[in-house]
Design a protein around this motif. Structure first.
Motif, PDB file in Angstrom:
ATOM      1  N   ILE A  12       0.892  -1.155   0.000  1.00  0.00           N
ATOM      2  CA  ILE A  12       0.000   0.000   0.000  1.00  0.00           C
ATOM      3  C   ILE A  12       0.930   1.204   0.000  1.00  0.00           C
ATOM      4  O   ILE A  12       1.701   1.398   0.942  1.00  0.00           O
ATOM      5  CB  ILE A  12      -0.947   0.024   1.208  1.00  0.00           C
ATOM      6  CG1 ILE A  12      -1.918  -1.166   1.131  1.00  0.00           C
ATOM      7  CG2 ILE A  12      -1.717   1.345   1.267  1.00  0.00           C
ATOM      8  CD1 ILE A  12      -2.904  -1.259   2.284  1.00  0.00           C
ATOM      9  N   GLY A  13       0.865   1.966  -1.081  1.00  0.00           N
ATOM     10  CA  GLY A  13       1.851   3.027  -1.258  1.00  0.00           C
ATOM     11  C   GLY A  13       3.230   2.401  -1.307  1.00  0.00           C
ATOM     12  O   GLY A  13       3.461   1.440  -2.043  1.00  0.00           O
ATOM     13  N   ASP A  14       4.129   2.878  -0.473  1.00  0.00           N
ATOM     14  CA  ASP A  14       5.489   2.340  -0.422  1.00  0.00           C
ATOM     15  C   ASP A  14       5.679   1.291   0.671  1.00  0.00           C
ATOM     16  O   ASP A  14       6.786   0.821   0.886  1.00  0.00           O
ATOM     17  CB  ASP A  14       6.488   3.487  -0.191  1.00  0.00           C
ATOM     18  CG  ASP A  14       6.531   4.451  -1.356  1.00  0.00           C
ATOM     19  OD1 ASP A  14       6.272   4.015  -2.499  1.00  0.00           O
ATOM     20  OD2 ASP A  14       6.821   5.642  -1.129  1.00  0.00           O
ATOM     21  N   THR A  15       4.605   0.935   1.367  1.00  0.00           N
ATOM     22  CA  THR A  15       4.716   0.008   2.495  1.00  0.00           C
ATOM     23  C   THR A  15       4.392  -1.417   2.063  1.00  0.00           C
ATOM     24  O   THR A  15       3.326  -1.679   1.494  1.00  0.00           O
ATOM     25  CB  THR A  15       3.753   0.431   3.629  1.00  0.00           C
ATOM     26  OG1 THR A  15       4.056   1.777   3.997  1.00  0.00           O
ATOM     27  CG2 THR A  15       3.889  -0.487   4.833  1.00  0.00           C
ATOM     28  N   GLU A  16       5.318  -2.334   2.352  1.00  0.00           N
ATOM     29  CA  GLU A  16       5.100  -3.747   2.043  1.00  0.00           C
ATOM     30  C   GLU A  16       4.167  -4.354   3.078  1.00  0.00           C
ATOM     31  O   GLU A  16       4.297  -4.108   4.278  1.00  0.00           O
ATOM     32  CB  GLU A  16       6.429  -4.503   2.028  1.00  0.00           C
ATOM     33  CG  GLU A  16       6.271  -5.940   1.571  1.00  0.00           C
ATOM     34  CD  GLU A  16       7.616  -6.626   1.342  1.00  0.00           C
ATOM     35  OE1 GLU A  16       7.578  -7.838   1.081  1.00  0.00           O
ATOM     36  OE2 GLU A  16       8.667  -5.967   1.442  1.00  0.00           O
ATOM     37  N   LEU A  17       3.211  -5.149   2.627  1.00  0.00           N
ATOM     38  CA  LEU A  17       2.248  -5.791   3.518  1.00  0.00           C
ATOM     39  C   LEU A  17       2.817  -7.101   4.051  1.00  0.00           C
ATOM     40  O   LEU A  17       3.605  -7.765   3.365  1.00  0.00           O
ATOM     41  CB  LEU A  17       0.931  -6.038   2.777  1.00  0.00           C
ATOM     42  CG  LEU A  17       0.303  -4.783   2.162  1.00  0.00           C
ATOM     43  CD1 LEU A  17      -0.943  -5.130   1.366  1.00  0.00           C
ATOM     44  CD2 LEU A  17      -0.020  -3.773   3.239  1.00  0.00           C
ATOM     45  N   THR A  18       2.407  -7.485   5.258  1.00  0.00           N
ATOM     46  CA  THR A  18       2.965  -8.691   5.866  1.00  0.00           C
ATOM     47  C   THR A  18       2.103  -9.937   5.641  1.00  0.00           C
ATOM     48  O   THR A  18       2.621 -11.035   5.666  1.00  0.00           O
ATOM     49  CB  THR A  18       3.182  -8.490   7.385  1.00  0.00           C
ATOM     50  OG1 THR A  18       1.957  -8.109   7.991  1.00  0.00           O
ATOM     51  CG2 THR A  18       4.231  -7.424   7.641  1.00  0.00           C
ATOM     52  N   THR A  19       0.788  -9.757   5.446  1.00  0.00           N
ATOM     53  CA  THR A  19      -0.074 -10.908   5.154  1.00  0.00           C
ATOM     54  C   THR A  19      -0.961 -10.573   3.968  1.00  0.00           C
ATOM     55  O   THR A  19      -1.124  -9.410   3.607  1.00  0.00           O
ATOM     56  CB  THR A  19      -0.987 -11.295   6.341  1.00  0.00           C
ATOM     57  OG1 THR A  19      -2.038 -10.323   6.470  1.00  0.00           O
ATOM     58  CG2 THR A  19      -0.206 -11.423   7.628  1.00  0.00           C
ATOM     59  N   TYR A  20      -1.584 -11.599   3.401  1.00  0.00           N
ATOM     60  CA  TYR A  20      -2.394 -11.373   2.220  1.00  0.00           C
ATOM     61  C   TYR A  20      -3.715 -10.668   2.528  1.00  0.00           C
ATOM     62  O   TYR A  20      -4.393 -10.222   1.610  1.00  0.00           O
ATOM     63  CB  TYR A  20      -2.644 -12.699   1.479  1.00  0.00           C
ATOM     64  CG  TYR A  20      -3.839 -13.491   1.980  1.00  0.00           C
ATOM     65  CD1 TYR A  20      -5.027 -13.515   1.237  1.00  0.00           C
ATOM     66  CD2 TYR A  20      -3.780 -14.225   3.146  1.00  0.00           C
ATOM     67  CE1 TYR A  20      -6.115 -14.236   1.676  1.00  0.00           C
ATOM     68  CE2 TYR A  20      -4.862 -14.958   3.589  1.00  0.00           C
ATOM     69  CZ  TYR A  20      -6.029 -14.949   2.842  1.00  0.00           C
ATOM     70  OH  TYR A  20      -7.113 -15.666   3.273  1.00  0.00           O
ATOM     71  N   ILE A  21      -4.075 -10.532   3.781  1.00  0.00           N
ATOM     72  CA  ILE A  21      -5.329  -9.828   4.093  1.00  0.00           C
ATOM     73  C   ILE A  21      -5.101  -8.416   4.650  1.00  0.00           C
ATOM     74  O   ILE A  21      -6.065  -7.719   4.940  1.00  0.00           O
ATOM     75  CB  ILE A  21      -6.238 -10.640   5.049  1.00  0.00           C
ATOM     76  CG1 ILE A  21      -5.548 -10.931   6.374  1.00  0.00           C
ATOM     77  CG2 ILE A  21      -6.711 -11.896   4.383  1.00  0.00           C
ATOM     78  CD1 ILE A  21      -6.425 -11.629   7.374  1.00  0.00           C
ATOM     79  N   ASP A  22      -3.854  -7.975   4.743  1.00  0.00           N
ATOM     80  CA  ASP A  22      -3.583  -6.631   5.268  1.00  0.00           C
ATOM     81  C   ASP A  22      -4.197  -5.523   4.427  1.00  0.00           C
ATOM     82  O   ASP A  22      -4.466  -4.451   4.923  1.00  0.00           O
ATOM     83  CB  ASP A  22      -2.084  -6.392   5.388  1.00  0.00           C
ATOM     84  CG  ASP A  22      -1.453  -7.174   6.520  1.00  0.00           C
ATOM     85  OD1 ASP A  22      -2.196  -7.685   7.379  1.00  0.00           O
ATOM     86  OD2 ASP A  22      -0.215  -7.280   6.542  1.00  0.00           O
ATOM     87  N   TRP A  23      -4.418  -5.768   3.163  1.00  0.00           N
ATOM     88  CA  TRP A  23      -4.982  -4.731   2.288  1.00  0.00           C
ATOM     89  C   TRP A  23      -6.496  -4.641   2.428  1.00  0.00           C
ATOM     90  O   TRP A  23      -7.107  -3.690   1.956  1.00  0.00           O
ATOM     91  CB  TRP A  23      -4.600  -4.981   0.837  1.00  0.00           C
ATOM     92  CG  TRP A  23      -5.237  -6.202   0.245  1.00  0.00           C
ATOM     93  CD1 TRP A  23      -4.866  -7.495   0.465  1.00  0.00           C
ATOM     94  CD2 TRP A  23      -6.336  -6.233  -0.632  1.00  0.00           C
ATOM     95  NE1 TRP A  23      -5.679  -8.343  -0.233  1.00  0.00           N
ATOM     96  CE2 TRP A  23      -6.593  -7.593  -0.927  1.00  0.00           C
ATOM     97  CE3 TRP A  23      -7.135  -5.268  -1.218  1.00  0.00           C
ATOM     98  CZ2 TRP A  23      -7.625  -7.987  -1.780  1.00  0.00           C
ATOM     99  CZ3 TRP A  23      -8.151  -5.671  -2.080  1.00  0.00           C
ATOM    100  CH2 TRP A  23      -8.391  -7.014  -2.347  1.00  0.00           C
ATOM    101  N   MET A  24      -7.102  -5.608   3.086  1.00  0.00           N
ATOM    102  CA  MET A  24      -8.564  -5.598   3.220  1.00  0.00           C
ATOM    103  C   MET A  24      -8.988  -4.623   4.292  1.00  0.00           C
ATOM    104  O   MET A  24     -10.082  -4.271   4.475  1.00  0.00           O
ATOM    105  CB  MET A  24      -9.079  -6.995   3.537  1.00  0.00           C
ATOM    106  CG  MET A  24      -8.851  -7.977   2.439  1.00  0.00           C
ATOM    107  SD  MET A  24      -9.505  -9.572   2.936  1.00  0.00           S
ATOM    108  CE  MET A  24      -8.788 -10.627   1.729  1.00  0.00           C
TER     109      MET A  24
END
Length: 166
Positions: free
Chosen positions: A154-166
């Protein structure tokens, strides 16, 4: 909780422009891509064209993200848990992770999630005594490539799990 002052059907038949609109780019829960937030802020501010006061605020969703993670994991484990025994080799790794998370949640974690959900419900009821509309993004990221299974940033931040964007 008492019923609304104006029944839903009547409110739809006799629409009125909102007087107070709350806008939040992220519900104070998680990240939202700056492009998405800007588009939604512009949309929310258009309520001023009908005379509404638009304020950047939101209800208290404390504990909401943790409650979501817990209750979602339980649901995934309940609905798809049997796949680990019958078809584990065909299940995506992120789904295996979510099923196993749900299978290992403790009763105390469930109780905490349910308490958080109840508190959020009451916070929302109180919030809507002041505001007519809560405007916010419904997605955290702009469209991403169709061959990508889920967003990884999200933006420049890497997500740690596949549901973090939800």
């Amino acid at each position: 909780m008492p019923p609304p002052r104006v029944p839903f059907v009547r409110a739809v038949e006799e629409p009125k422009a909102p007087k107070r609109v709350a806008f939040t780019p992220d519900l104070n829960l998680s990240m939202v891509d700056p492009e998405v937030a800007a588009i939604c802020r512009k949309g929310a501010n258009s309520f001023t064209n009908v005379g509404a006061l638009v304020e950047e605020t939101c209800p208290d969703f404390s504990g909401g993200l943790e409650a979501f993670q817990t209750l979602r994991a339980i649901l995934v484990a309940a609905v798809r848990g049997d796949l680990l025994e019958t078809d584990r080799d065909r299940v995506a790794p992120e789904i295996i992770w979510n099923i196993e998370k749900g299978q290992n949640i403790t009763a105390d974690e469930i109780l905490q999630a349910e308490r958080a959900r109840a508190a959020i419900f009451h916070n929302l009821a109180t919030f809507f005594e002041t505001y007519d509309v809560l405007a916010c993004p419904t997605v955290a990221v702009p469209p991403y490539p169709v061959d990508q299974r889920f967003p990884t940033h999200i933006g420049d931040t890497e997500l740690t799990t596949y549901i973090d964007w939800m």
